[in-house]
Every structure is written in structure tokens, then in C-alpha cells.
Motif scaffolding. Structure first.
Motif, PDB file in Angstrom:
ATOM      1  N   PHE A  56      25.878-123.161  -4.835  1.00 38.84           N
ATOM      2  CA  PHE A  56      26.043-122.059  -5.794  1.00 38.84           C
ATOM      3  C   PHE A  56      27.097-121.108  -5.265  1.00 38.84           C
ATOM      4  N   ASP A  57      28.193-120.974  -6.011  1.00 40.82           N
ATOM      5  CA  ASP A  57      29.266-120.055  -5.651  1.00 40.82           C
ATOM      6  C   ASP A  57      29.185-118.859  -6.593  1.00 40.82           C
ATOM      7  N   PRO A  58      28.837-117.682  -6.089  1.00 48.95           N
ATOM      8  CA  PRO A  58      28.625-116.535  -6.988  1.00 48.95           C
ATOM      9  C   PRO A  58      29.870-116.075  -7.720  1.00 48.95           C
ATOM     10  N   TYR A  87      26.142-121.369  10.429  1.00 55.73           N
ATOM     11  CA  TYR A  87      25.756-121.069   9.051  1.00 55.73           C
ATOM     12  C   TYR A  87      26.976-120.543   8.307  1.00 55.73           C
ATOM     13  N   THR A  88      26.849-120.445   6.978  1.00 54.59           N
ATOM     14  CA  THR A  88      27.948-119.953   6.146  1.00 54.59           C
ATOM     15  C   THR A  88      27.375-119.115   5.008  1.00 54.59           C
ATOM     16  N   PHE A  89      28.136-118.100   4.599  1.00 58.03           N
ATOM     17  CA  PHE A  89      27.825-117.365   3.375  1.00 58.03           C
ATOM     18  C   PHE A  89      29.064-117.351   2.488  1.00 58.03           C
ATOM     19  N   LEU A  90      28.870-117.605   1.195  1.00 52.39           N
ATOM     20  CA  LEU A  90      29.905-117.391   0.188  1.00 52.39           C
ATOM     21  C   LEU A  90      29.530-116.126  -0.568  1.00 52.39           C
ATOM     22  N   GLY A  91      30.452-115.193  -0.677  1.00 58.14           N
ATOM     23  CA  GLY A  91      30.125-113.925  -1.309  1.00 58.14           C
ATOM     24  C   GLY A  91      30.987-113.599  -2.506  1.00 58.14           C
ATOM     25  N   CYS A  92      30.470-112.712  -3.344  1.00 55.40           N
ATOM     26  CA  CYS A  92      31.229-112.177  -4.461  1.00 55.40           C
ATOM     27  C   CYS A  92      30.628-110.824  -4.809  1.00 55.40           C
ATOM     28  N   SER A  93      31.482-109.843  -5.054  1.00 53.66           N
ATOM     29  CA  SER A  93      30.980-108.524  -5.434  1.00 53.66           C
ATOM     30  C   SER A  93      31.530-108.138  -6.798  1.00 53.66           C
ATOM     31  N   PHE A  94      30.749-107.325  -7.510  1.00 58.46           N
ATOM     32  CA  PHE A  94      31.094-106.888  -8.860  1.00 58.46           C
ATOM     33  C   PHE A  94      30.811-105.394  -8.989  1.00 58.46           C
ATOM     34  N   PRO A 104      23.501 -93.934 -15.480  1.00 59.87           N
ATOM     35  CA  PRO A 104      24.429 -92.808 -15.510  1.00 59.87           C
ATOM     36  C   PRO A 104      25.361 -92.705 -14.311  1.00 59.87           C
ATOM     37  N   HIS A 105      25.389 -93.736 -13.452  1.00 64.10           N
ATOM     38  CA  HIS A 105      26.289 -93.699 -12.302  1.00 64.10           C
ATOM     39  C   HIS A 105      26.796 -95.115 -12.018  1.00 64.10           C
ATOM     40  N   ARG A 106      27.784 -95.188 -11.173  1.00 59.61           N
ATOM     41  CA  ARG A 106      28.379 -96.480 -10.841  1.00 59.61           C
ATOM     42  C   ARG A 106      27.509 -97.221  -9.818  1.00 59.61           C
ATOM     43  N   SER A 107      27.679 -98.534  -9.777  1.00 53.46           N
ATOM     44  CA  SER A 107      27.006 -99.327  -8.757  1.00 53.46           C
ATOM     45  C   SER A 107      27.854-100.549  -8.434  1.00 53.46           C
ATOM     46  N   ARG A 108      27.539-101.168  -7.314  1.00 54.22           N
ATOM     47  CA  ARG A 108      28.223-102.398  -6.909  1.00 54.22           C
ATOM     48  C   ARG A 108      27.157-103.434  -6.571  1.00 54.22           C
ATOM     49  N   LEU A 109      27.353-104.649  -7.054  1.00 52.55           N
ATOM     50  CA  LEU A 109      26.446-105.751  -6.759  1.00 52.55           C
ATOM     51  C   LEU A 109      27.188-106.762  -5.898  1.00 52.55           C
ATOM     52  N   THR A 110      26.631-107.047  -4.728  1.00 56.00           N
ATOM     53  CA  THR A 110      27.187-108.064  -3.845  1.00 56.00           C
ATOM     54  C   THR A 110      26.215-109.227  -3.797  1.00 56.00           C
ATOM     55  N   ASP A 158      17.392-124.560  -2.697  1.00 52.34           N
ATOM     56  CA  ASP A 158      17.303-125.797  -1.915  1.00 52.34           C
ATOM     57  C   ASP A 158      18.255-125.781  -0.725  1.00 52.34           C
ATOM     58  N   PHE A 159      19.378-125.096  -0.843  1.00 49.15           N
ATOM     59  CA  PHE A 159      20.344-125.073   0.263  1.00 49.15           C
ATOM     60  C   PHE A 159      20.093-123.921   1.231  1.00 49.15           C
ATOM     61  N   GLY A 160      19.250-122.967   0.858  1.00 49.93           N
ATOM     62  CA  GLY A 160      18.990-121.823   1.720  1.00 49.93           C
ATOM     63  C   GLY A 160      18.475-120.643   0.932  1.00 49.93           C
ATOM     64  N   MET A 161      19.352-119.680   0.671  1.00 53.09           N
ATOM     65  CA  MET A 161      18.944-118.510  -0.103  1.00 53.09           C
ATOM     66  C   MET A 161      20.167-117.844  -0.720  1.00 53.09           C
ATOM     67  N   VAL A 162      19.911-117.007  -1.716  1.00 51.45           N
ATOM     68  CA  VAL A 162      20.950-116.178  -2.317  1.00 51.45           C
ATOM     69  C   VAL A 162      20.469-114.728  -2.250  1.00 51.45           C
ATOM     70  N   THR A 163      21.330-113.859  -1.752  1.00 53.38           N
ATOM     71  CA  THR A 163      21.023-112.435  -1.626  1.00 53.38           C
ATOM     72  C   THR A 163      21.740-111.653  -2.712  1.00 53.38           C
ATOM     73  N   PHE A 164      21.011-110.786  -3.378  1.00 55.14           N
ATOM     74  CA  PHE A 164      21.576-109.877  -4.376  1.00 55.14           C
ATOM     75  C   PHE A 164      21.393-108.456  -3.827  1.00 55.14           C
ATOM     76  N   ARG A 165      22.480-107.816  -3.440  1.00 52.49           N
ATOM     77  CA  ARG A 165      22.395-106.465  -2.880  1.00 52.49           C
ATOM     78  C   ARG A 165      23.127-105.491  -3.806  1.00 52.49           C
ATOM     79  N   ARG A 166      22.403-104.487  -4.277  1.00 50.23           N
ATOM     80  CA  ARG A 166      23.001-103.493  -5.168  1.00 50.23           C
ATOM     81  C   ARG A 166      23.004-102.122  -4.486  1.00 50.23           C
ATOM     82  N   THR A 167      24.147-101.442  -4.610  1.00 48.35           N
ATOM     83  CA  THR A 167      24.276-100.085  -4.082  1.00 48.35           C
ATOM     84  C   THR A 167      24.705 -99.162  -5.212  1.00 48.35           C
TER      85      THR A 167
END
Length: 198
Positions: A56-58, A87-94, A104-110, A158-167
Motif C-alpha cells: 500500500f503506497d499512500p 525495515y521501510t516506511f513509505l510516506g505521504c502527507s496531505f 475551523p483550522h488547518r491540519s496535516r495528515l501524514t 498483512d505486510f505490517g501496519m499503516v500509521t495515520f498521524r494528524r496534527t
């Protein structure tokens, strides 16, 4: 998850390829068997750990309309890779879309897709984690009081995990009440869940 990220560092990879013409005569047309397009995509990064390949490539596997439904701007995507020997991580932020009455405010999802296990994450960050589930997937909700305005949910794959981090980034740079940090993140993860490869 911060520990994995600090250990890996950030490497941005941008690849461009060009093709050059030749004076050689044209080849015979390919047969029907040769024209079948492969649906297997080469991963952005691979490691030599023997761990499962990340499927899964985000940055590539989340449809724009789903990102819009989650109120994030698809045009803001920024890829990142964290290749390590073990190990490896593939990341994408929005970035969030234009603030609305509900947000009512901005946020970023990684989003980080990694071939480490949920058990390894629990062993490393269990002190800030709570076991939960999203759409039937085992998950960890992570809330670190020292990580201002930030919440994360890690889900098992199945390959490990996916992290969703929002700030969150309030316009006045204040620290939001801690009970607001995770608000609605489970709904966002549930929207994305059908697009995670098992």
C-alpha cells in the motif's frame, strides 16, 4: 512511531526517465500475450530485511475523491521514503482543504505504510497507546501529551501496519484541549480502510 521516523530520517526520491529514438528498423508487432499490462507495481523503496513487501503506497493508492471526502487536498500530497536495512516506511502527507465550519483550522495528515508489526509498535510506544479497532482491523490509538495537537492511529495489515498521524494547526497557534486531538480521526481512517491492501 516517532522513534521509527527519527531512526530512518527523510529521503526524497524523484525519478525521471527519457527514451531516445534509434535508426533501427521497427520490430514485429507484439503478440496479444505480450501486450497484457502488468498490474504489479514496483515498490518505491525496498529493503533487504526479508520483511514483507509494502503493498500500500499512500501517495498512489488513495483516490482523490476519497481524500476530498475526508477534507484533505489531493493536490497537496508530498511523498517521503524511509528505507532502512531492517525495515521501510513509505510516506505521504496531505494538507487539509480550506477550513470549514466543521473544521475551523488547518491540519496535516501524514500516512506511513511500513513493514514493521503492530506488536513492535506496541513494544516501542505502548505507554502512549490504546488498543482499538477500525473496520475490524486491529489498531493502536496513540496520544502523546507532549506531541502538541497530534493524534495517530496505527492499523494492522498483512505486510505490517499503516500509521495515520494528524496534527492540527489553529490560527492562533494555541494548544487545543487534548480531547480534541483525536476527534474524527477514526472516521478518516475508516474512509481510507477499503483502499489499504490487506
Amino acid at each position: 512511531m516517532d522513534g521509527w521516523k527519527r531512526a530512518a530520517g527523510s529521503i526524497a526520491l524523484i525519478a525521471a526517465t527519457t527514451a531516445c529514438g534509434t535508426d533501427a528498423p521497427p520490430k514485429n508487432p507484439p503478440s496479444a500475450a505480450e501486450t497484457v499490462t502488468s498490474t504489479t507495481r514496483t515498490p518505491r523503496v525496498v529493503d533487504e530485511s526479508g520483511r514483507p513487501a509494502i503493498t500500500f503506497d499512500p501517495c498512489l493508492d488513495l483516490p482523490d475523491d476519497v481524500l476530498v471526502e475526508a477534507e484533505f487536498d489531493p493536490r497537496s500530497k508530498r511523498p517521503s521514503e524511509y528505507p532502512m536495512e531492517s525495515y521501510t516506511f513509505l510516506g505521504c502527507s496531505f494538507k487539509s482543504a480550506t477550513p470549514s465550519p466543521g473544521i475551523p483550522h488547518r491540519s496535516r495528515l501524514t500516512i506511513l505504510s511500513g513493514n514493521v508489526t503492530l506488536e513492535e509498535e506496541w513494544e516501542k510506544d505502548g505507554h502512549i497507546s490504546t488498543r482499538t479497532s477500525v473496520n475490524g482491523r486491529d489498531a493502536l490509538l496513540q496520544l502523546d501529551p507532549n506531541n502538541k495537537n497530534t493524534c495517530a492511529i496505527n492499523v494492522r495489515t498483512d505486510f505490517g501496519m499503516v500509521t495515520f498521524r494528524r496534527t492540527h494547526f489553529p490560527d492562533d497557534a494555541r494548544k487545543l484541549p487534548i480531547d480534541e486531538w483525536c476527534e474524527g480521526l477514526d472516521h478518516t481512517v475508516a474512509l481510507f480502510d477499503p483502499h489499504l491492501h490487506p
